[in-house]
Design an enzyme around this catalytic site. Structure first.
Site, PDB file in Angstrom:
ATOM      1  N   ASN A   1      23.165 -23.170  15.149  1.00 12.94           N
ATOM      2  CA  ASN A   1      22.035 -22.795  15.155  1.00 12.94           C
ATOM      3  C   ASN A   1      21.030 -24.161  15.011  1.00 12.94           C
ATOM      4  O   ASN A   1      21.582 -25.044  14.312  1.00 12.94           O
ATOM      5  CB  ASN A   1      21.774 -21.970  14.266  1.00 12.94           C
ATOM      6  CG  ASN A   1      21.871 -20.433  14.495  1.00 12.94           C
ATOM      7  OD1 ASN A   1      21.489 -20.107  15.541  1.00 12.94           O
ATOM      8  ND2 ASN A   1      22.595 -19.857  13.549  1.00 12.94           N
TER       9      ASN A   1
ATOM     10  N   LYS B   1      16.161 -10.027   2.756  1.00  9.12           N
ATOM     11  CA  LYS B   1      17.520  -9.643   2.788  1.00  9.12           C
ATOM     12  C   LYS B   1      17.623  -8.133   2.211  1.00  9.12           C
ATOM     13  O   LYS B   1      18.265  -7.280   2.756  1.00  9.12           O
ATOM     14  CB  LYS B   1      18.322 -10.435   2.226  1.00  9.12           C
ATOM     15  CG  LYS B   1      19.897 -10.336   2.240  1.00  9.12           C
ATOM     16  CD  LYS B   1      20.298 -10.445   3.700  1.00  9.12           C
ATOM     17  CE  LYS B   1      20.543 -11.906   3.852  1.00  9.12           C
ATOM     18  NZ  LYS B   1      21.529 -12.277   4.967  1.00  9.12           N
TER      19      LYS B   1
ATOM     20  N   ARG C   1       0.949  -1.434  -0.060  1.00  8.37           N
ATOM     21  CA  ARG C   1       0.067   0.105  -0.077  1.00  8.37           C
ATOM     22  C   ARG C   1       0.760   1.157  -0.089  1.00  8.37           C
ATOM     23  O   ARG C   1       0.265   2.116  -0.606  1.00  8.37           O
ATOM     24  CB  ARG C   1      -0.926   0.039   1.181  1.00  8.37           C
ATOM     25  CG  ARG C   1      -2.005  -1.031   1.143  1.00  8.37           C
ATOM     26  CD  ARG C   1      -2.956  -0.807   2.368  1.00  8.37           C
ATOM     27  NE  ARG C   1      -2.623  -0.583   3.592  1.00  8.37           N
ATOM     28  CZ  ARG C   1      -2.229  -1.432   4.511  1.00  8.37           C
ATOM     29  NH1 ARG C   1      -2.616  -2.746   4.129  1.00  8.37           N
ATOM     30  NH2 ARG C   1      -1.881  -1.235   5.829  1.00  8.37           N
TER      31      ARG C   1
ATOM     32  N   ASP D   1      26.908 -14.493   1.684  1.00  4.03           N
ATOM     33  CA  ASP D   1      26.770 -14.247   2.984  1.00  4.03           C
ATOM     34  C   ASP D   1      26.690 -15.412   3.859  1.00  4.03           C
ATOM     35  O   ASP D   1      27.185 -15.194   5.143  1.00  4.03           O
ATOM     36  CB  ASP D   1      25.378 -13.335   3.054  1.00  4.03           C
ATOM     37  CG  ASP D   1      25.230 -12.641   4.370  1.00  4.03           C
ATOM     38  OD1 ASP D   1      25.881 -12.108   4.940  1.00  4.03           O
ATOM     39  OD2 ASP D   1      23.975 -13.065   5.179  1.00  4.03           O
ATOM     40  N   ASP D   2      26.325 -16.519   3.444  1.00  5.34           N
ATOM     41  CA  ASP D   2      26.478 -17.445   4.495  1.00  5.34           C
ATOM     42  C   ASP D   2      27.739 -18.079   4.758  1.00  5.34           C
ATOM     43  O   ASP D   2      28.091 -18.368   5.896  1.00  5.34           O
ATOM     44  CB  ASP D   2      25.693 -19.054   3.698  1.00  5.34           C
ATOM     45  CG  ASP D   2      24.251 -18.464   3.439  1.00  5.34           C
ATOM     46  OD1 ASP D   2      23.396 -18.063   4.260  1.00  5.34           O
ATOM     47  OD2 ASP D   2      23.859 -18.334   2.333  1.00  5.34           O
TER      48      ASP D   2
ATOM     49  N   ALA E   1      34.369 -29.431  11.785  1.00 10.11           N
ATOM     50  CA  ALA E   1      35.323 -29.289  10.682  1.00 10.11           C
ATOM     51  C   ALA E   1      34.408 -29.524   9.451  1.00 10.11           C
ATOM     52  O   ALA E   1      35.067 -29.680   8.171  1.00 10.11           O
ATOM     53  CB  ALA E   1      36.496 -30.462  10.604  1.00 10.11           C
TER      54      ALA E   1
ATOM     55  N   TYR F   1      12.960 -10.373   8.399  1.00 11.56           N
ATOM     56  CA  TYR F   1      14.164 -11.620   8.219  1.00 11.56           C
ATOM     57  C   TYR F   1      13.901 -12.656   9.018  1.00 11.56           C
ATOM     58  O   TYR F   1      12.817 -13.150   9.695  1.00 11.56           O
ATOM     59  CB  TYR F   1      15.582 -11.070   7.766  1.00 11.56           C
ATOM     60  CG  TYR F   1      16.168 -11.765   7.167  1.00 11.56           C
ATOM     61  CD1 TYR F   1      15.950 -12.091   5.768  1.00 11.56           C
ATOM     62  CD2 TYR F   1      17.398 -12.397   7.725  1.00 11.56           C
ATOM     63  CE1 TYR F   1      16.841 -12.895   4.779  1.00 11.56           C
ATOM     64  CE2 TYR F   1      18.150 -13.356   6.815  1.00 11.56           C
ATOM     65  CZ  TYR F   1      17.857 -13.645   5.538  1.00 11.56           C
ATOM     66  OH  TYR F   1      18.714 -14.089   4.747  1.00 11.56           O
TER      67      TYR F   1
ATOM     68  N   ARG G   1      18.553 -24.512   0.370  1.00 15.16           N
ATOM     69  CA  ARG G   1      18.957 -24.744   1.641  1.00 15.16           C
ATOM     70  C   ARG G   1      18.478 -23.099   2.467  1.00 15.16           C
ATOM     71  O   ARG G   1      19.479 -22.638   2.891  1.00 15.16           O
ATOM     72  CB  ARG G   1      20.742 -24.660   2.016  1.00 15.16           C
ATOM     73  CG  ARG G   1      21.038 -25.209   3.244  1.00 15.16           C
ATOM     74  CD  ARG G   1      22.548 -25.062   3.540  1.00 15.16           C
ATOM     75  NE  ARG G   1      22.848 -23.817   3.448  1.00 15.16           N
ATOM     76  CZ  ARG G   1      23.101 -22.915   4.554  1.00 15.16           C
ATOM     77  NH1 ARG G   1      22.438 -23.150   5.546  1.00 15.16           N
ATOM     78  NH2 ARG G   1      23.387 -21.663   4.318  1.00 15.16           N
TER      79      ARG G   1
ATOM     80  N   ALA H   1      31.156 -24.984   7.606  1.00 16.78           N
ATOM     81  CA  ALA H   1      30.812 -23.665   8.334  1.00 16.78           C
ATOM     82  C   ALA H   1      32.083 -23.648   9.414  1.00 16.78           C
ATOM     83  O   ALA H   1      32.598 -22.317   9.221  1.00 16.78           O
ATOM     84  CB  ALA H   1      29.551 -23.788   9.195  1.00 16.78           C
TER      85      ALA H   1
ATOM     86  N   ASN I   1      25.323 -11.658  14.190  1.00 12.46           N
ATOM     87  CA  ASN I   1      24.108 -11.419  13.143  1.00 12.46           C
ATOM     88  C   ASN I   1      24.729 -10.755  11.768  1.00 12.46           C
ATOM     89  O   ASN I   1      25.430  -9.691  11.967  1.00 12.46           O
ATOM     90  CB  ASN I   1      23.064 -10.238  13.668  1.00 12.46           C
ATOM     91  CG  ASN I   1      21.807 -10.100  13.113  1.00 12.46           C
ATOM     92  OD1 ASN I   1      21.906 -10.194  11.771  1.00 12.46           O
ATOM     93  ND2 ASN I   1      20.788 -10.111  13.497  1.00 12.46           N
TER      94      ASN I   1
ATOM     95  N   GLU J   1      22.650 -16.158  -1.566  1.00 12.33           N
ATOM     96  CA  GLU J   1      22.202 -16.525  -0.664  1.00 12.33           C
ATOM     97  C   GLU J   1      21.541 -17.879  -0.454  1.00 12.33           C
ATOM     98  O   GLU J   1      20.896 -18.382  -1.364  1.00 12.33           O
ATOM     99  CB  GLU J   1      20.909 -15.484  -0.124  1.00 12.33           C
ATOM    100  CG  GLU J   1      20.374 -15.247   1.082  1.00 12.33           C
ATOM    101  CD  GLU J   1      21.244 -14.696   2.225  1.00 12.33           C
ATOM    102  OE1 GLU J   1      21.115 -15.221   3.486  1.00 12.33           O
ATOM    103  OE2 GLU J   1      22.159 -14.040   1.614  1.00 12.33           O
ATOM    104  N   ASP J   2      21.669 -18.688   0.766  1.00 11.49           N
ATOM    105  CA  ASP J   2      21.186 -19.682   0.817  1.00 11.49           C
ATOM    106  C   ASP J   2      21.396 -20.852  -0.209  1.00 11.49           C
ATOM    107  O   ASP J   2      20.239 -21.704  -0.574  1.00 11.49           O
ATOM    108  CB  ASP J   2      19.856 -19.781   1.381  1.00 11.49           C
ATOM    109  CG  ASP J   2      19.483 -19.256   2.766  1.00 11.49           C
ATOM    110  OD1 ASP J   2      20.440 -19.219   3.302  1.00 11.49           O
ATOM    111  OD2 ASP J   2      18.568 -18.783   3.042  1.00 11.49           O
TER     112      ASP J   2
END
Length: 486
Positions: free
Chosen positions: A365, A104, A13, A198-199, A235, A34, A86, A238, A410, A175-176
């Protein structure tokens, strides 16, 4: 979900009012726009769909991506693209991953002041392996199994080339994407277009910023990262992505690559990783793990690890975590294992014994998979630890009145300023030096009284000021490297 739907309706709107509300109440609304709320929205995105907010590039459109780009009439500064393979911790959501790209970019606008008309959410719809979606009559994506192999990479390559042709100065944020594709795509295109993941990179920058923030709380400088000893648990892609970036930061501040590797101990489900480990060539993160394994020489002596020698050199291949903590005496304990309770009271207590203010970061997480809780850390260290997690935890006050701040990393601290700085300076590449500059800039927004309380990240409420500092640092580094004005 009601708040998410209300915000989407407001954006339909009155876009100006939507962003005004988001900017003025960013701490409250960022989790709505997000993560974590957007994950639930993505699960239902086909049913919630009201109007298109981006571009969908289907596998059936191959050969036409370049022409399709010209259907988007406005200029574009930032593109967020996903293949929906993912989405957060929810797995393969196919074309419904568009919710991630939209959310994002809303944060890019709110956090860095990017003009709303110059952002473009995109989805590469190459199918889905999610049987529930394939059998859902409301699913609006391509109804077939995902493309794999070279067919998949051909789609990505064509998309990137079309972006270069249409908007050669635009930033592309991946992303993802699932782990097996994320790093190969980044390596394939990092020198081909202004882009970052970003990941992988954003998360590593946030962790490094937390380490710099912790050192600021200890009265140290960023260069003192060279004096830290890191124990990384996990290992996989990530954990090793984080370790590799921390290693890069130590080299940036003066260590040789070999000296920096010596400051790391990597532990996985089989124990300490050393030069005796037989690595699985197909395992995620193995290429980043390899140099760390080579540098950690396993002890070949007789007897138990801790009977003959109390030094790190006495550690065997596969030594358990508690033994590694006891002998290595790390200053920083990082968790990327997704193993709940991995950091036991024994381990946390040793960290408190070896360090006046240990830095403890259970990064996994969601909360149910975190290596420890803030309460456990506060109890084991008498509230002296500098704590940061990947999931939200409560601040803790111990029985003797000591306050321990529960920080949470974050990626929102990173990507708006990083994107803004790289666009304004006209860089053709986001280098490790620029990423390190972003990490060093983030703790500069922490007030002195906050650092004394153990705060290692600034408040999200100040995100625009944070983004300005990050963008300025990124631009200075880009100029220093001669990357300005493409």
């Amino acid at each position: 979900m009601f708040k998410w739907r209300s915000m989407q309706a407001l954006q339909d709107r009155n876009e100006t009012l939507f962003y005004r509300l988001l900017v003025e109440h960013i701490e409250e609304l960022a989790p709505i726009i997000y993560t974590p709320t957007v994950g639930e929205a993505c699960l239902q995105y086909s049913r919630l769909f009201r109007r298109p907010r981006g571009m969908y590039f289907s596998a059936d459109d191959r050969g036409h991506f370049n022409a399709m780009m010209y259907n988007w009439k406005s200029d574009v500064n930032v593109i967020v693209v996903t293949d929906g393979s993912r989405v957060l911790g929810l797995g393969d959501l196919g074309a419904q991953g568009m919710g991630i790209s939209v959310g994002k970019l809303d944060l890019y606008v709110a956090g860095a002041g990017i003009e709303p008309g110059k952002v473009l959410p995109c989805v590469l719809d190459v199918g889905t392996d999610n049987e529930d979606l394939l059998n859902d009559p409301y699913y609006f994506g391509v109804n077939r199994k995902r493309l794999t192999g070279e067919e998949y990479y051909d789609v990505v390559d064509e998309f990137i080339q079309a972006v270069k042709n249409r908007w050669p100065n635009a930033l592309v944020q991946f992303e993802d994407f699932q782990t097996e594709h994320a790093m190969p795509i980044l390596r394939r295109h990092r020198d081909n277009v202004l882009c970052f993941n970003d990941d992988i990179q954003g998360t590593a920058v946030v962790v490094l910023a937390g380490v710099y923030g912790a050192m600021a709380a200890l009265g140290l400088q960023p260069a003192d990262i060279t004096k830290q000893t890191f124990l990384v648990c996990g290992a996989g892609s990530a954990g090793m992505g984080i370790a590799n970036f921390l290693h890069t930061a130590m080299v940036h501040h003066g260590l040789t690559s070999e000296e920096a590797h010596d400051r790391f101990f990597i532990v996985d489900k089989h124990g300490l990783v050393t030069d005796k480990r037989r690595l699985d060539k197909k395992a995620p993160g193995v290429e980043d793990l390899r140099p760390f394994a080579r540098s950690r020489k396993a002890w070949d002596g007789d007897g138990d690890d801790d009977d003959d020698d109390e030094s790190p050199e006495s550690l065997r291949e596969g030594a358990p975590l508690a033994t590694v903590v006891k002998l290595a005496k790390p200053t920083v304990l990082l968790g990327a294992s997704t193993v709940k309770g991995l950091f036991t009271d024994e381990i946390l207590t040793m960290m408190g014994e070896f360090n006046e203010r240990p830095i403890i970061m259970p990064l996994s997480n969601p909360t149910s998979r975190a290596e420890c809780t803030s309460k456990a850390v506060a109890k084991a260290t008498q509230g002296r630890a500098l704590f940061s997690s990947g999931s939200p935890f409560e601040h803790v006050t111990t029985d003797d009145g000591t306050y321990m701040h529960a920080n949470q990393g974050n990626n929102f601290y990173v990507f708006p300023g990083l994107g803004l700085g790289s666009i304004l300076v006209g860089s053709d590449h986001i280098s490790d030096g620029m990423l390190n500059a972003a990490a060093e800039a983030i703790p500069r927004s922490i007030p002195a009284e906050g650092a004394k309380r153990g705060e290692i990240y600034p408040r999200i409420a100040n995100i625009r000021d944070i983004s300005v500092k990050v963008a300025s640092a990124v631009m200075r580094q880009a100029v220093k490297e001669g990357r300005e004005g493409r």
